[in-house]
Design an enzyme around this catalytic site. Structure first.
Site, PDB file in Angstrom:
ATOM      1  N   SER A  80     -16.634  60.826  16.994  1.00 56.52           N
ATOM      2  CA  SER A  80     -15.510  60.288  16.288  1.00 56.52           C
ATOM      3  C   SER A  80     -15.497  60.552  15.075  1.00 56.52           C
ATOM      4  O   SER A  80     -15.692  61.653  14.712  1.00 56.52           O
ATOM      5  CB  SER A  80     -14.919  58.968  17.188  1.00 56.52           C
ATOM      6  OG  SER A  80     -14.087  58.413  17.194  1.00 56.52           O
ATOM      7  N   ASP A 110     -13.523  45.345   4.462  1.00 57.02           N
ATOM      8  CA  ASP A 110     -12.451  46.264   3.404  1.00 57.02           C
ATOM      9  C   ASP A 110     -12.734  47.583   2.236  1.00 57.02           C
ATOM     10  O   ASP A 110     -11.573  48.339   2.544  1.00 57.02           O
ATOM     11  CB  ASP A 110     -12.685  45.362   1.931  1.00 57.02           C
ATOM     12  CG  ASP A 110     -12.553  43.636   2.660  1.00 57.02           C
ATOM     13  OD1 ASP A 110     -11.837  43.087   3.468  1.00 57.02           O
ATOM     14  OD2 ASP A 110     -13.344  42.849   1.362  1.00 57.02           O
ATOM     15  N   HIS A 168     -12.783  58.294  25.246  1.00 50.52           N
ATOM     16  CA  HIS A 168     -12.718  58.131  24.251  1.00 50.52           C
ATOM     17  C   HIS A 168     -14.507  57.903  24.167  1.00 50.52           C
ATOM     18  O   HIS A 168     -15.172  59.046  23.307  1.00 50.52           O
ATOM     19  CB  HIS A 168     -12.303  57.469  23.234  1.00 50.52           C
ATOM     20  CG  HIS A 168     -12.901  58.048  21.745  1.00 50.52           C
ATOM     21  ND1 HIS A 168     -12.533  59.150  21.597  1.00 50.52           N
ATOM     22  CD2 HIS A 168     -12.901  56.687  20.719  1.00 50.52           C
ATOM     23  CE1 HIS A 168     -12.603  59.546  19.350  1.00 50.52           C
ATOM     24  NE2 HIS A 168     -12.957  58.215  20.169  1.00 50.52           N
TER      25      HIS A 168
END
Length: 277
Positions: A100, A192, A252
Site C-alpha cells: 500500500s 496531524d 487489501h
C-alpha cells in the site's frame, strides 16, 4: 528491536532515521515497508518465514511506529528516508517490498534511485492516484478526537471508536498504534501530519525516470480495488520487467488474509531472483 530516537520535526531536506526490526544473518538484503497506519511489527511473521535465505529489515516509515514524526510527508521524502537507511546499513543495494503506502514508497525509491533497488515487490497498490480521501480522512478524524489522556484501557478506546469504525478488524488494526508508558497512552502515529499529507499519500509516485527496469512483482487481491486490472497497463509501462499475480479471495490486507499464499507467491519470485545471481 532497534528504535530510532523520537523527534517532533526534522528539516524537510534531511532524511529521518527510521525505526526497524532485523531478521536473518545471511543472504540478499530485503527491506519491507508497511502501509498507512501500519508498522514494522505487522510484518514480523512474514520476515521470520524468509530469514533463513535473506537478511530482512522491517522499517517504520515516518510518522509511524518507532520512527520520528515530521510535518512533511510525501513519497520523495519517505523514499529518501529508506535510501538513507540502505546507506547507513552499508547495503549498497537491496530488494524492496512494500504494501500500500509502503508500496508507493518502494516504487518512488526504485524510480528515483534504481541502482540502489535490486528488485521490487509491490503488494496491492498501483502507481496511480486514488480517490479514497473521505474513507482515510474519516479514520484519522476518529482517532484524533479520542481523549487519549483520559482512557485507562484499550477496551475504552475500542468502545469509543466503534461508532466511527464499525469494522472490527480495522478498529483493532488502528488501535495497535497506541502505546502506553508510565500508565498513560499516546499515539505512535503522527496523526496531524498524516491528515495534512493525505492528498500526497493518495497521489501516484513521480520518479525522476520514466521506468524501473529491474525485476518487479506486483501482488494484488482479487477482492480489492487497489490493483485493479485497469491499473495493469500502467504497471507494465512503468515496470516493464513485471509479474502481476492476483490472489483469489483476498482483499487489501492480502498478506494477512491469505498469508501463506502471499508468502508462497513472494517466495517463488525471490527464488527466481536467487537463481539469476
Amino acid at each position: 528491536m532497534h528504535p530510532a530516537p523520537m523527534s517532533v520535526s526534522e528539516p524537510a531536506e534531511s532524511p529521518l532515521p527510521l525505526g526497524f526490526h532485523s531478521f536473518g544473518r545471511k543472504g540478499l538484503p530485503l527491506v519491507v515497508l508497511h502501509g498507512l497506519f501500519g508498522q514494522s511489527r505487522n510484518w514480523r511473521s512474514f520476515a521470520r518465514s524468509f530469514e533463513e535465505e535473506f537478511r530482512i529489515w522491517t522499517l517504520d516509515l515516518r510518522n509511524h511506529g518507532d520512527s520520528p514524526h515530521a510535518a512533511e510527508m510525501d513519497y520523495p521524502r519517505m523514499a529518501g528516508d529508506v535510501l538513507q537507511f540502505i546507506k547507513d546499513q552499508g547495503l549498497g543495494k537491496a530488494g524492496i517490498l512494500g504494501h500500500s503506502m509502503g508500496g508507493k514508497t518502494a516504487m518512488q525509491l526504485a524510480l528515483d534511485h534504481p541502482r540502489e533497488v535490486d528488485f521490487l515487490v509491490v503488494a496491492d497498490i498501483a502507481p496511480a492516484l486514488y480517490p479514497h480521501q473521505d474513507f482515510h480522512g474519516k479514520l484519522i478524524a476518529a482517532l484524533q478526537k479520542l481523549p487519549v489522556d483520559e482512557y485507562q484501557s484499550l477496551s475504552q478506546f475500542e468502545s469509543a471508536i466503534e461508532p466511527d469504525v464499525p469494522d472490527t478488524h480495522i478498529r483493532k488494526f488502528l488501535l495497535q498504534n497506541l502505546n502506553r508508558e508510565q500508565g498513560r497512552f499516546h499515539w505512535k502515529l503522527g496523526l496531524d501530519a498524516i491528515a495534512a499529507s493525505l492528498p500526497k499519500l493518495l497521489d501516484a509516485p513521480k520518479g525522476k525516470f520514466n521506468a524501473y527496469n529491474g525485476p518487479t512483482l506486483f501482488v494484488g487481491g482479487s477482492d480489492s480495488e487497489y490493483l485493479h486490472p485497469k491499473h495493469h497497463p500502467l504497471v507494465r509501462k512503468i515496470f516493464p520487467q513485471n509479474r502481476i499475480v492476483m490472489l483469489k479471495e483476498a482483499g487489501h490486507w492480502l498478506h494477512v488474509e491469505r498469508a501463506m499464499t502471499f508468502q508462497n507467491t513472494v517466495r517463488s519470485f525471490l527464488n527466481s531472483i536467487l537463481r539469476e545471481k
